[in-house]
Scaffold this motif. Structure first.
Motif, PDB file in Angstrom:
ATOM      1  N   LEU A 109      46.482 180.223  49.937  1.00 34.05           N
ATOM      2  CA  LEU A 109      47.394 179.319  49.230  1.00 34.05           C
ATOM      3  C   LEU A 109      48.770 179.955  49.051  1.00 34.05           C
ATOM      4  CD1 LEU A 109      45.042 177.788  46.502  1.00 34.05           C
ATOM      5  CD2 LEU A 109      45.948 176.658  48.541  1.00 34.05           C
ATOM      6  N   ALA A 110      48.815 181.241  48.745  1.00 37.30           N
ATOM      7  CA  ALA A 110      50.100 181.928  48.599  1.00 37.30           C
ATOM      8  C   ALA A 110      50.841 181.976  49.929  1.00 37.30           C
ATOM      9  CB  ALA A 110      49.879 183.338  48.060  1.00 37.30           C
ATOM     10  N   GLU A 112      50.535 179.804  52.418  1.00 37.93           N
ATOM     11  CA  GLU A 112      50.995 178.442  52.697  1.00 37.93           C
ATOM     12  C   GLU A 112      52.249 178.102  51.892  1.00 37.93           C
ATOM     13  OE1 GLU A 112      47.792 175.728  51.989  1.00 37.93           O
ATOM     14  OE2 GLU A 112      46.546 176.614  53.553  1.00 37.93           O
ATOM     15  N   ALA A 113      52.279 178.522  50.637  1.00 37.40           N
ATOM     16  CA  ALA A 113      53.449 178.247  49.798  1.00 37.40           C
ATOM     17  C   ALA A 113      54.674 178.997  50.329  1.00 37.40           C
ATOM     18  CB  ALA A 113      53.160 178.647  48.350  1.00 37.40           C
ATOM     19  N   ALA A 116      55.882 177.190  53.437  1.00 40.96           N
ATOM     20  CA  ALA A 116      56.566 175.940  53.085  1.00 40.96           C
ATOM     21  C   ALA A 116      57.968 176.223  52.549  1.00 40.96           C
ATOM     22  CB  ALA A 116      55.748 175.171  52.049  1.00 40.96           C
ATOM     23  N   ALA A 117      58.122 177.288  51.772  1.00 40.74           N
ATOM     24  CA  ALA A 117      59.440 177.643  51.253  1.00 40.74           C
ATOM     25  C   ALA A 117      60.372 178.062  52.389  1.00 40.74           C
ATOM     26  CB  ALA A 117      59.319 178.765  50.224  1.00 40.74           C
TER      27      ALA A 117
END
Length: 174
Positions: A109-110, A112-113, A116-117
């Motif tokens: 999840l980290a 992916e974030a 995305a950023a």
């Protein structure tokens, strides 16, 4: 006879609004992992072991069918069940699976974030460069004074100044 709506040939929409935005390719393995994690949430070691046996049975059945030979989702689901089973086997008795406490899930999840950023930053930089190109073209045509200011033009102004080596022409400064 009249219709309550205008005929179809009167509707003039730009082509761009009808074209679908490009999509990112589907990652079947990630879908499989997420399905397993949702199913496993709240399961104890015995329930996960039963689900693992079902997944192994499904994998054996799939191996008998030629069209399922390259099923990445099935292999990913089996691997995820095995990982969760091993994690609960090593944990204290009575522990149930919680994706929020799973280090592997939190790391994904980290990542992916962060991706995305980075993608959002790239999109913003591309938008600024495109607007700077537009303003540069207007300046070369001598019609820059007629341009409508937009939100975020400060960053575009900085980009034009960077391109000009720090010199800001009067028409851009206005």
């Amino acid at each position: 006879m009249t219709t309550p709506w205008s005929p179809r040939h009167d509707i003039r929409r730009p082509i761009a609004s009808r074209v679908a935005a490009p999509r990112e390719p589907v990652d079947h393995a990630r879908i499989g992992q997420r399905v397993v994690r949702r199913r496993a949430k709240g399961m104890d070691a015995a329930a996960v072991a039963r689900a693992l046996e079902e997944a192994r049975f499904d994998a054996r059945q799939d191996s008998r069918h030629e069209h399922l030979a390259d099923d990445t989702r099935g292999r990913a689901e089996l691997a995820e069940w095995e990982r969760i089973d091993q994690m609960l086997t090593d944990a204290a008795p009575g522990t149930v699976y919680d994706p929020d406490a799973d280090d592997v899930v939190q790391t994904e999840l980290a990542a992916e974030a962060a991706a995305a950023a980075r993608e959002a930053e790239l999109r913003e930089a591309a938008r600024i460069a495109a607007r700077a190109d537009d303003l540069q073209a207007l300046r070369e045509l001598g019609t820059l004074k007629q341009a409508e200011p937009r939100e975020g033009d400060e960053a575009v102004r900085d980009e034009l100044a960077r391109r000009a080596g720090g010199y800001i022409p009067v028409d851009v400064d206005a």
